[in-house]
Design an enzyme around this catalytic site. Structure first.
Site, mmCIF file in Angstrom:
data_model
loop_
_atom_site.group_PDB
_atom_site.id
_atom_site.type_symbol
_atom_site.label_atom_id
_atom_site.label_comp_id
_atom_site.label_asym_id
_atom_site.label_seq_id
_atom_site.Cartn_x
_atom_site.Cartn_y
_atom_site.Cartn_z
ATOM 1 C CG HIS A 1 -2.190 -0.797 0.984
ATOM 2 N ND1 HIS A 1 -2.230 -2.160 1.147
ATOM 3 C CD2 HIS A 1 -3.444 -0.429 0.600
ATOM 4 C CE1 HIS A 1 -3.442 -2.598 0.884
ATOM 5 N NE2 HIS A 1 -4.198 -1.569 0.548
ATOM 6 N N GLY A 2 2.058 1.203 0.470
ATOM 7 C CA GLY A 2 2.839 2.431 0.453
ATOM 8 C C GLY A 2 4.183 2.293 1.125
#
Length: 483
Positions: free
Chosen positions: A327-328
């Site tokens: 996700h990041g």
């Protein structure tokens, strides 16, 4: 080009008309037109990104052919690693390079060695790179595991990789579903297009009326969490749960609906996760394409649940940590993934992780039971708590938010940063939840009512709601574009 922009509403009808009325005679020509349209759609963000998606397409097209034509297991595995290393390398450089450099510098500072971040680069994250790299990798993996035969049609494969409705934020499709439809002749059907338009309308409603309307409140509370009491912080993270759901499921509805306009059926990505009765059911209903990808290509190859309990727990931890990192490039996402592993493992150990597969809450009843209501509230509370880490910009802010929540446990009346009445938002969310519960059996039929009058009233209310809540002063991009 955003789905909720004027440019897209000019682009889509033009592509639709040319697709069905000009380039309809030959499937290959139709696919070439889709490919060009998809590259235009993607290139309008930054034309330089096109070289990356083209490189990923070329590599996996030829890797797939090579794996299939080789009988030597060692050579097949070598070529599979070419695909994995190239795609993960591409993703790693653009998304995680600075994260690793900064983390290394922080580690050195902990042991007393101070240095400067001269190795960091000004790297622009290409939109959708996390999605299309996983999609092309799945093609090579499926060929390696002999689940799929490669296509010899490069145009069809390139269209599969770059199909614009799902290019930027999914669903992450497997070739067995999407590529097989692209290589097959499509026939225009009125009902499919009608259902597609309904999904687009409902997706836009969730984005504009739910997600975008809530965004200023969430932004204000998370940005100024030190100034607010616990009641406001709980309100902020709770509203963020609705924001991210409306934003991402809204995008997925628009993507699925747009694909229907071109005779293609994408997989469902959201199945009313807000009514999940435990964390396991939540992950069966939230971002289904990503959960399915990790299950097929990471969890099962690691042994899944066929191994000992201890190894299964290890596999669950790996899956959630990798999912968080996907996700990041921030420790907040890793913490968020770790927290979900902690929430999921007890459900797994109690054997309740497959308890609610294939059915919905209160399936044959108008209302859920008291037990189901409590289960839903508990699951929502746990998932919402984890989103403090998902939404915060740093680990320091996340823990600061939680500390403020628990050290300043007082009630205060929150005032909207733009001066609007908060009660209107609570009423709106209440109506939205009741309506979602009403349609919970079929995520692809948001307006499935027999009465034409009822449907007409619903269409009118949805459109009116979008006109009332549309605000061109706020950021209208989708949350998952940053991933």
């Amino acid at each position: 080009m955003l789905f909720n922009s004027l440019e897209f509403f000019i682009f889509l009808p033009i592509v639709f008309i040319l697709y069905w009325f000009v380039f309809f005679k030959k499937t290959r020509v139709q696919n070439l037109f889709l490919l060009v349209s998809s590259y235009i759609f993607y290139g309008l963000w930054d034309w330089r990104f096109l070289f990356l998606i083209l490189a990923s397409t070329v590599v996996d097209f030829f890797v797939g052919q090579t794996i299939y034509n080789n009988t030597s297991n060692s050579k097949r595995k070598t070529w599979l690693w070419v695909s994995v290393i190239f795609n993960i390398g591409l993703l790693g450089f653009f998304k995680y390079y600075n994260f690793f450099i900064d983390s290394w510098i922080d580690l050195l500072s902990i042991v007393g060695y101070e240095t400067t971040s001269t190795w960091t680069l000004q790297i622009i994250l290409p939109v959708g790179i996390s999605f299309y790299t996983f999609q092309t990798m799945s093609y090579s993996l499926d060929i390696y595991y002999k689940r799929l035969q490669p296509t010899k049609d490069f145009i069809s494969f390139a269209t599969f990789v770059s199909f614009f409705p799902q290019l930027v934020a999914g669903p992450i499709e497997r070739a067995s579903n999407l590529l097989s439809q692209i290589t097959t002749k499509r026939v225009f059907t009125y009902n499919q297009c009608k259902e597609g338009l309904k999904l687009i309308l409902w997706g836009l409603f969730k984005k504009i009326v739910i997600a975008d309307a809530i965004a200023p409140i969430v932004d204000d509370i998370f940005l100024n969490y030190n100034e607010y009491s616990a009641s406001t912080l709980i309100l902020g993270v709770s509203l963020f749960s609705f924001q991210v759901y409306g934003d991402f499921s809204g995008y997925s509805d628009i993507a699925i609906g747009t694909a229907k306009l071109f005779g293609i059926e994408l997989m469902s990505n959201f199945k009313f996760p807000i009514f999940a009765r435990n964390v396991a059911e939540y992950w069966q209903r939230w971002h289904v394409s990503l959960s399915t990808w990790f299950r097929h290509y990471v969890y099962i190859p690691l042994g899944g649940s066929r191994v000992s309990k201890l190894k299964s727990v290890r596999n669950i931890i790996i899956i959630f940590l990798v999912s968080g990192f996907w996700h990041g490039a921030n420790w907040t996402f890793i913490a968020w993934g770790a927290l979900h592993a902690v929430l999921y493992i007890p459900v797994f150990l109690m054997g309740r992780n497959r308890m609610y597969m294939g059915n919905v809450v209160a399936e044959n009843r108008w209302f859920p039971s008291l037990t189901e209501i409590l289960q839903i509230l508990l699951t929502f509370s746990l998932v919402t708590f984890s989103r403090v880490f998902f939404r915060s910009t740093s680990i320091t802010d996340a823990f600061g938010f939680l500390e403020q929540m628990y050290s300043n446990f007082t009630y205060e009346t929150y005032h909207h940063p733009l001066g609007y009445r908060m009660v209107d938002y609570f009423v709106l969310l209440g109506i939205f939840l009741l309506y979602e519960f009403r349609i919970r059996k079929d995520e692809r039929a948001p307006f499935k009512f027999k009465s034409k009058i009822v449907r007409f009233i619903l269409y009118a209310l949805v459109i009116l709601g979008m006109l009332l809540f549309y605000d061109d002063q706020i950021d209208r991009s989708f949350i998952y574009f940053q991933f």
